[in-house]
Design a protein around this motif. Structure first.
Motif, PDB file in Angstrom:
ATOM      1  N   GLY A 165      40.600  42.435  11.241  1.00  0.00           N
ATOM      2  CA  GLY A 165      40.307  43.832  11.553  1.00  0.00           C
ATOM      3  C   GLY A 165      39.672  44.589  10.399  1.00  0.00           C
ATOM      4  N   TYR A 166      38.922  43.872   9.538  1.00  0.00           N
ATOM      5  CA  TYR A 166      38.243  44.530   8.419  1.00  0.00           C
ATOM      6  C   TYR A 166      36.751  44.454   8.695  1.00  0.00           C
ATOM      7  N   ARG A 167      36.173  45.555   9.122  1.00  0.00           N
ATOM      8  CA  ARG A 167      34.802  45.526   9.623  1.00  0.00           C
ATOM      9  C   ARG A 167      34.085  46.857   9.443  1.00  0.00           C
ATOM     10  N   ALA A 168      32.770  46.808   9.519  1.00  0.00           N
ATOM     11  CA  ALA A 168      31.963  48.034   9.564  1.00  0.00           C
ATOM     12  C   ALA A 168      30.784  47.784  10.489  1.00  0.00           C
ATOM     13  N   TYR A 169      30.361  48.807  11.192  1.00  0.00           N
ATOM     14  CA  TYR A 169      29.238  48.617  12.112  1.00  0.00           C
ATOM     15  C   TYR A 169      28.531  49.934  12.394  1.00  0.00           C
ATOM     16  N   LYS A 170      27.323  49.792  12.871  1.00  0.00           N
ATOM     17  CA  LYS A 170      26.545  50.982  13.204  1.00  0.00           C
ATOM     18  C   LYS A 170      27.098  51.641  14.459  1.00  0.00           C
ATOM     19  N   LYS A 171      27.121  52.948  14.439  1.00  0.00           N
ATOM     20  CA  LYS A 171      27.635  53.673  15.599  1.00  0.00           C
ATOM     21  C   LYS A 171      26.856  53.323  16.870  1.00  0.00           C
ATOM     22  N   SER A 172      25.542  53.159  16.707  1.00  0.00           N
ATOM     23  CA  SER A 172      24.719  52.901  17.894  1.00  0.00           C
ATOM     24  C   SER A 172      25.207  51.658  18.638  1.00  0.00           C
ATOM     25  N   PHE A 173      25.686  50.653  17.899  1.00  0.00           N
ATOM     26  CA  PHE A 173      26.186  49.460  18.578  1.00  0.00           C
ATOM     27  C   PHE A 173      27.538  49.713  19.220  1.00  0.00           C
ATOM     28  N   PHE A 174      28.369  50.458  18.536  1.00  0.00           N
ATOM     29  CA  PHE A 174      29.668  50.801  19.135  1.00  0.00           C
ATOM     30  C   PHE A 174      29.452  51.528  20.468  1.00  0.00           C
ATOM     31  N   GLU A 175      28.526  52.461  20.482  1.00  0.00           N
ATOM     32  CA  GLU A 175      28.323  53.247  21.703  1.00  0.00           C
ATOM     33  C   GLU A 175      27.875  52.390  22.886  1.00  0.00           C
ATOM     34  N   LYS A 176      27.167  51.315  22.566  1.00  0.00           N
ATOM     35  CA  LYS A 176      26.705  50.447  23.660  1.00  0.00           C
ATOM     36  C   LYS A 176      27.840  49.686  24.326  1.00  0.00           C
ATOM     37  N   ILE A 177      28.918  49.443  23.607  1.00  0.00           N
ATOM     38  CA  ILE A 177      29.992  48.636  24.191  1.00  0.00           C
ATOM     39  C   ILE A 177      31.265  49.448  24.450  1.00  0.00           C
ATOM     40  N   GLN A 178      31.230  50.688  24.031  1.00  0.00           N
ATOM     41  CA  GLN A 178      32.403  51.562  24.107  1.00  0.00           C
ATOM     42  C   GLN A 178      33.140  51.514  25.452  1.00  0.00           C
ATOM     43  N   ASP A 179      32.388  51.630  26.537  1.00  0.00           N
ATOM     44  CA  ASP A 179      33.033  51.702  27.850  1.00  0.00           C
ATOM     45  C   ASP A 179      33.748  50.419  28.239  1.00  0.00           C
ATOM     46  N   GLU A 180      33.276  49.309  27.676  1.00  0.00           N
ATOM     47  CA  GLU A 180      33.898  48.029  28.041  1.00  0.00           C
ATOM     48  C   GLU A 180      35.186  47.778  27.259  1.00  0.00           C
ATOM     49  N   LEU A 181      35.416  48.581  26.232  1.00  0.00           N
ATOM     50  CA  LEU A 181      36.508  48.255  25.316  1.00  0.00           C
ATOM     51  C   LEU A 181      37.880  48.747  25.769  1.00  0.00           C
ATOM     52  N   SER A 182      37.889  49.661  26.725  1.00  0.00           N
ATOM     53  CA  SER A 182      39.176  50.274  27.057  1.00  0.00           C
ATOM     54  C   SER A 182      40.148  49.299  27.728  1.00  0.00           C
ATOM     55  N   SER A 183      39.647  48.144  28.177  1.00  0.00           N
ATOM     56  CA  SER A 183      40.573  47.181  28.801  1.00  0.00           C
ATOM     57  C   SER A 183      41.371  46.375  27.785  1.00  0.00           C
ATOM     58  N   TYR A 184      41.041  46.492  26.506  1.00  0.00           N
ATOM     59  CA  TYR A 184      41.713  45.633  25.523  1.00  0.00           C
ATOM     60  C   TYR A 184      42.630  46.458  24.639  1.00  0.00           C
ATOM     61  N   SER A 185      43.859  46.612  25.103  1.00  0.00           N
ATOM     62  CA  SER A 185      44.732  47.553  24.408  1.00  0.00           C
ATOM     63  C   SER A 185      45.383  46.957  23.167  1.00  0.00           C
ATOM     64  N   GLY A 186      45.509  45.645  23.106  1.00  0.00           N
ATOM     65  CA  GLY A 186      46.227  45.039  21.987  1.00  0.00           C
ATOM     66  C   GLY A 186      45.317  44.492  20.903  1.00  0.00           C
ATOM     67  N   TYR A 187      45.792  43.465  20.222  1.00  0.00           N
ATOM     68  CA  TYR A 187      45.060  42.876  19.098  1.00  0.00           C
ATOM     69  C   TYR A 187      43.804  42.133  19.550  1.00  0.00           C
ATOM     70  N   VAL A 188      43.738  41.761  20.833  1.00  0.00           N
ATOM     71  CA  VAL A 188      42.577  41.038  21.347  1.00  0.00           C
ATOM     72  C   VAL A 188      41.315  41.915  21.295  1.00  0.00           C
ATOM     73  N   PHE A 189      41.542  43.202  21.113  1.00  0.00           N
ATOM     74  CA  PHE A 189      40.442  44.158  20.941  1.00  0.00           C
ATOM     75  C   PHE A 189      39.424  43.656  19.910  1.00  0.00           C
ATOM     76  N   GLN A 190      39.930  43.120  18.804  1.00  0.00           N
ATOM     77  CA  GLN A 190      39.039  42.687  17.708  1.00  0.00           C
ATOM     78  C   GLN A 190      38.080  41.600  18.188  1.00  0.00           C
ATOM     79  N   ILE A 191      38.608  40.673  18.971  1.00  0.00           N
ATOM     80  CA  ILE A 191      37.796  39.565  19.472  1.00  0.00           C
ATOM     81  C   ILE A 191      36.775  40.070  20.481  1.00  0.00           C
ATOM     82  N   ALA A 192      37.256  40.883  21.420  1.00  0.00           N
ATOM     83  CA  ALA A 192      36.369  41.404  22.463  1.00  0.00           C
ATOM     84  C   ALA A 192      35.246  42.230  21.833  1.00  0.00           C
ATOM     85  N   PHE A 193      35.592  43.019  20.852  1.00  0.00           N
ATOM     86  CA  PHE A 193      34.607  43.876  20.179  1.00  0.00           C
ATOM     87  C   PHE A 193      33.482  43.027  19.577  1.00  0.00           C
ATOM     88  N   LEU A 194      33.866  42.049  18.778  1.00  0.00           N
ATOM     89  CA  LEU A 194      32.871  41.209  18.115  1.00  0.00           C
ATOM     90  C   LEU A 194      32.015  40.448  19.130  1.00  0.00           C
TER      91      LEU A 194
END
Ligand code: GDD
Ligand code: MN
Length: 373
Positions: A165-194
């Protein structure tokens, strides 16, 4: 640029201020950016929130979000959305609060982004990175094997560390995947995000990190739930990939070709009165024609043949491949099966031959007829 560091906390009272002080000292040398810190605390019973609130009086760049405990993924997402929308950060970063992630490495993440990466991922499994020496052999193996399952299972093996969970990224990329991320409430978030970032062809670079055990407090990870979620994620992504894969389309096309062959055989033999051999030859010829065209416009549509000349040449090549497959591979398997093991198993050899035929066809189609340019 504005950089915002999201730090989730749950019972991190002894760690959080040491972390913030060290982090701020580390970035004080970075001139070209401004920094803010978003602590997402889920009403920690140990009073982490109050500790931060007191710190905020002298540190206006520290923001505190409090809420109920819904898991690490939810906490991170809340912090990221806040930093993106309220603080207008251009770069978002995240790290654990327990000092397992050395804040002194943080400038390297910024350098990676400054040099053109869309995302910088802290990595324990590349030269210069490490997991704690004092971890028992079981834990080390577990960590390495777990990571490899994700890494190779998802098919982006060039990134070596998926769970950290040590990361940095451009906001523009976060915004592209933001809506898909709400299904991952636990630690698996890190994997799904990447994974979702990589699917967008982001340029991800790895920063070696030396992960150390926390000194104060204890880990909040629930291992069995985590393992379940990780395996479920990898499994469902794999099957999603298969459902849209060209191999599945190839099988559907081939199945349709089989129906064409069978129908033509029956009609020509029973209604037209042609001999079964000739009727099957006509059926197979039409089936191969249908296979070629459906594969061309559907299975391999990104590599569709363009000119009429190329179309004719490829079609001929396709007929030869098909004949070769049926005569040499499929029939050959039956022939050798019988020669070595006797006639009884002929249907099994037919099935094996058909499987080999499919593999042969698929490989030849994707590497030769519709090869990538
Ligand atoms: N707000 C909030 N809510 N924070 C949380 C929650 C939660 O439900 N659960 C954990 N945290 C915070 C912790 O306070 C800590 O700052 C950070 O998230 C990581 O939690 P740890 O409890 O220290 O996790 P770990 O050290 O076992 O897990 C590390 O390794 C995992 C596997 O490689 C972390 O780096 C994880 O991100 C990583 O997935
Ligand atoms: Mn930890």
């Amino acid at each position: 640029m504005r950089i915002s560091v999201i730090i989730p906390t749950y019972n991190e009272r002894e760690n959080i201020l040491v972390l913030l002080d060290t982090l701020k000292r580390a970035v004080s040398k970075v001139q070209q950016h401004t920094f803010s810190y978003v602590i997402v605390d889920d009403n920690s019973p140990d009073g982490t929130g109050a500790t931060i609130a007191a710190y905020q009086k002298k540190h206006k760049d520290v923001f505190l979000l409090s809420g109920k405990k819904e898991g690490l993924g939810k906490a991170l997402l809340r912090g990221l959305v806040y930093a993106a929308t309220k603080l207008h950060a251009d770069i978002l970063a995240q790290m654990d609060a327990d000092l397992s992630h050395d804040p002194r490495s943080f400038p390297q993440f910024i350098e990676a982004i400054d040099s053109g990466a869309d995302m910088a991922v802290g990595s324990r499994y590349i030269p210069g990175g490490s997991i704690p020496e004092n971890w028992g052999t079981h834990r080390k193996i577990f960590s390495i094997v777990g990571n490899s399952i994700v890494r190779f299972g998802l098919g982006y093996s060039h990134v070596h560390d998926w769970t950290g969970g040590y990361r940095a990224y451009k906001k523009s990329f976060f915004e592209k995947i933001q809506d898909e991320l709400s299904s991952y409430s636990g630690y698996v978030f890190q994997i799904a995000f990447l994974h979702k970032i990589l699917k967008l062809h982001a340029n991800v670079s790895e920063v070696p990190i030396q992960f150390t055990d926390r000194r104060y407090g204890k880990s909040k990870i629930a291992p069995s739930e985590y393992i379940r979620n990780v395996l479920y994620y990898v499994g469902s992504e794999r099957s999603k990939a298969f459902m849209t894969s060209s191999f599945l389309k190839f099988l559907v096309v081939g199945g349709f070709g089989f129906v064409v062959n069978a129908v033509v055989l029956k009609v020509f033999h029973e209604s037209v009165g042609v001999s079964p051999i000739l009727a099957n030859l006509i059926g197979a010829t039409l089936a191969i024609f249908s296979n070629f065209n459906l594969n061309n416009i559907w299975t391999f549509k990104e590599r569709k043949v363009k000119s009429p000349v190329e179309y004719v040449l490829k079609l001929i090549q396709f007929y030869f491949t098909s004949a070769f497959g049926v005569i040499l591979i499929q029939t050959g398997t039956i022939y050798f099966g019988i020669a070595f093991f006797g006639k009884e198993g002929y249907f099994l050899y037919f099935l094996i031959g058909t499987a080999l035929l499919l593999v042969w066809n698929y490989v030849f189609y994707s590497l030769v007829i519709w090869k990538k340019h």
